[in-house]
Design an enzyme around this catalytic site. Structure first.
Site, PDB file in Angstrom:
ATOM      1  N   ASP A  43      -9.700  -3.573   2.855  1.00  0.00           N
ATOM      2  CA  ASP A  43      -8.876  -3.941   1.707  1.00  0.00           C
ATOM      3  C   ASP A  43      -8.121  -5.251   1.934  1.00  0.00           C
ATOM      4  O   ASP A  43      -7.965  -6.058   1.015  1.00  0.00           O
ATOM      5  CB  ASP A  43      -7.880  -2.822   1.404  1.00  0.00           C
ATOM      6  CG  ASP A  43      -8.567  -1.578   0.849  1.00  0.00           C
ATOM      7  OD1 ASP A  43      -9.653  -1.718   0.252  1.00  0.00           O
ATOM      8  OD2 ASP A  43      -8.016  -0.475   1.023  1.00  0.00           O
ATOM      9  N   GLY A  44      -7.654  -5.460   3.172  1.00  0.00           N
ATOM     10  CA  GLY A  44      -6.948  -6.698   3.473  1.00  0.00           C
ATOM     11  C   GLY A  44      -7.832  -7.915   3.281  1.00  0.00           C
ATOM     12  O   GLY A  44      -7.392  -8.939   2.747  1.00  0.00           O
ATOM     13  N   ASN A 117      -1.710  -6.590  -5.707  1.00  0.00           N
ATOM     14  CA  ASN A 117      -1.236  -5.214  -5.525  1.00  0.00           C
ATOM     15  C   ASN A 117       0.221  -5.036  -5.928  1.00  0.00           C
ATOM     16  O   ASN A 117       0.527  -4.249  -6.812  1.00  0.00           O
ATOM     17  CB  ASN A 117      -1.406  -4.780  -4.070  1.00  0.00           C
ATOM     18  CG  ASN A 117      -2.778  -4.220  -3.788  1.00  0.00           C
ATOM     19  OD1 ASN A 117      -3.605  -4.084  -4.684  1.00  0.00           O
ATOM     20  ND2 ASN A 117      -3.034  -3.882  -2.533  1.00  0.00           N
ATOM     21  N   GLU A 118       1.109  -5.758  -5.249  1.00  0.00           N
ATOM     22  CA  GLU A 118       2.536  -5.573  -5.539  1.00  0.00           C
ATOM     23  C   GLU A 118       3.363  -6.737  -5.031  1.00  0.00           C
ATOM     24  O   GLU A 118       2.934  -7.506  -4.169  1.00  0.00           O
ATOM     25  CB  GLU A 118       3.060  -4.271  -4.924  1.00  0.00           C
ATOM     26  CG  GLU A 118       3.314  -4.303  -3.432  1.00  0.00           C
ATOM     27  CD  GLU A 118       2.094  -4.032  -2.581  1.00  0.00           C
ATOM     28  OE1 GLU A 118       1.912  -4.750  -1.569  1.00  0.00           O
ATOM     29  OE2 GLU A 118       1.318  -3.126  -2.902  1.00  0.00           O
ATOM     30  N   TYR A 160       1.298   0.624  -1.283  1.00  0.00           N
ATOM     31  CA  TYR A 160       2.698   0.733  -0.853  1.00  0.00           C
ATOM     32  C   TYR A 160       3.515   1.517  -1.880  1.00  0.00           C
ATOM     33  O   TYR A 160       4.393   2.325  -1.534  1.00  0.00           O
ATOM     34  CB  TYR A 160       3.261  -0.676  -0.663  1.00  0.00           C
ATOM     35  CG  TYR A 160       4.608  -0.765   0.021  1.00  0.00           C
ATOM     36  CD1 TYR A 160       5.216   0.343   0.582  1.00  0.00           C
ATOM     37  CD2 TYR A 160       5.270  -1.985   0.113  1.00  0.00           C
ATOM     38  CE1 TYR A 160       6.446   0.247   1.208  1.00  0.00           C
ATOM     39  CE2 TYR A 160       6.497  -2.096   0.737  1.00  0.00           C
ATOM     40  CZ  TYR A 160       7.085  -0.979   1.279  1.00  0.00           C
ATOM     41  OH  TYR A 160       8.309  -1.088   1.886  1.00  0.00           O
TER      42      TYR A 160
END
Length: 258
Positions: A43-44, A117-118, A160
């Site tokens: 994912d990273g 993502n965030e 997260y």
């Protein structure tokens, strides 16, 4: 035949080995000529690929193959490559709209970064952060005392945000999650679900005494005073998934994990 497809791989041993097999089996084109890209890693690495596209302002669909750890944003790697071109042609396309975060530091510098993502604010020292939270220009929480707070997209709501007890948002829903991180006051505030058209502003109270950093996916800025977050509709991203392994199905099923 893969058509105009590029191949990118992380530097891990599993990704390197998989890339060698794919290069031996198929012809690939340079990234600058590609109409889609296959990304090998976790994912990273997928986030790195997507952010590089945003930075270069050349965005093409990405088919991820998991050669990392979790691989929530990736498809399953299969040693048999016989049907691989067919997998690409039959893949389901999903649109992901990133956030745009603008931060101002105590030194007066301003930085703008995307977040897929965030965006998360975190205290830098042992003292809790004190934050003022506004939505669409209206102060909603005059003083949030917590380790921090985050704003998550549907694609990032199971990352997260979920670890911080935030809600899971269906992929494609016009929503954002505003989630506190270890809140102390207000004690009963568990966060909010907002329309993705909302503009969220967070001001750091007592920034010199209680310093706070902000992280947009993997990009960190320290000693901030204020941030503004909004959806960046101008630059949508496209992820490709096997129909039987689609991201929206996985996000939905996360709500039933016990």
């Amino acid at each position: 035949m893969l058509g105009k497809t590029a191949l990118m791989a992380s530097s891990t041993a599993d990704a390197t080995e998989a890339a060698e097999k794919l290069r031996e089996s198929f012809d690939w084109c340079p990234m600058e000529e590609a109409e889609r890209v296959v990304a090998l890693g976790g994912d990273g690495f997928m986030l790195q690929v997507l952010h590089s596209m945003l930075a270069n302002e050349r965005i093409i669909p990405v088919f991820g193959l998991n050669r990392g750890t979790v691989g929530f944003l990736m498809n399953i790697w299969k040693d048999s490559l016989q049907n691989f071109p067919r997998r690409l042609d039959k893949a389901k396309h999903l649109t992901v709209i990133p956030l745009s975060m603008t931060a101002r530091t105590m030194d007066g510098e301003t930085f703008t970064y995307p977040a897929i993502n965030e965006v998360s604010l975190l205290r830098e020292t042992r003292q809790t952060a004190k934050l003022e939270v506004s939505v669409n220009g209206r102060v909603r929480i005059p003083e949030l005392v917590a380790d921090g707070v985050l704003v998550a997209t549907p694609a990032g709501s199971t990352a997260y945000n979920l670890s911080a007890n935030g809600p899971i948002l269906p992929l494609g829903s016009p929503l954002l999650a505003l989630t506190p991180i270890s809140p102390f006051r207000p004690r009963r505030w568990k966060g909010a679900i907002l329309q993705d058209s909302s503009e969220i502003s967070i001001k750091v109270l007592e920034p010199a005494k209680r310093p706070v950093s902000v992280v947009a996916d993997q990009k960190e800025i320290r000693d901030i005073c204020e941030i503004n977050i909004r959806k960046d509709s101008r630059r949508s991203l496209t992820l490709m998934f096997d129909p039987e392994h689609s991201l929206d199905d996985r996000i939905a099923m996360e709500q039933f994990v016990v």
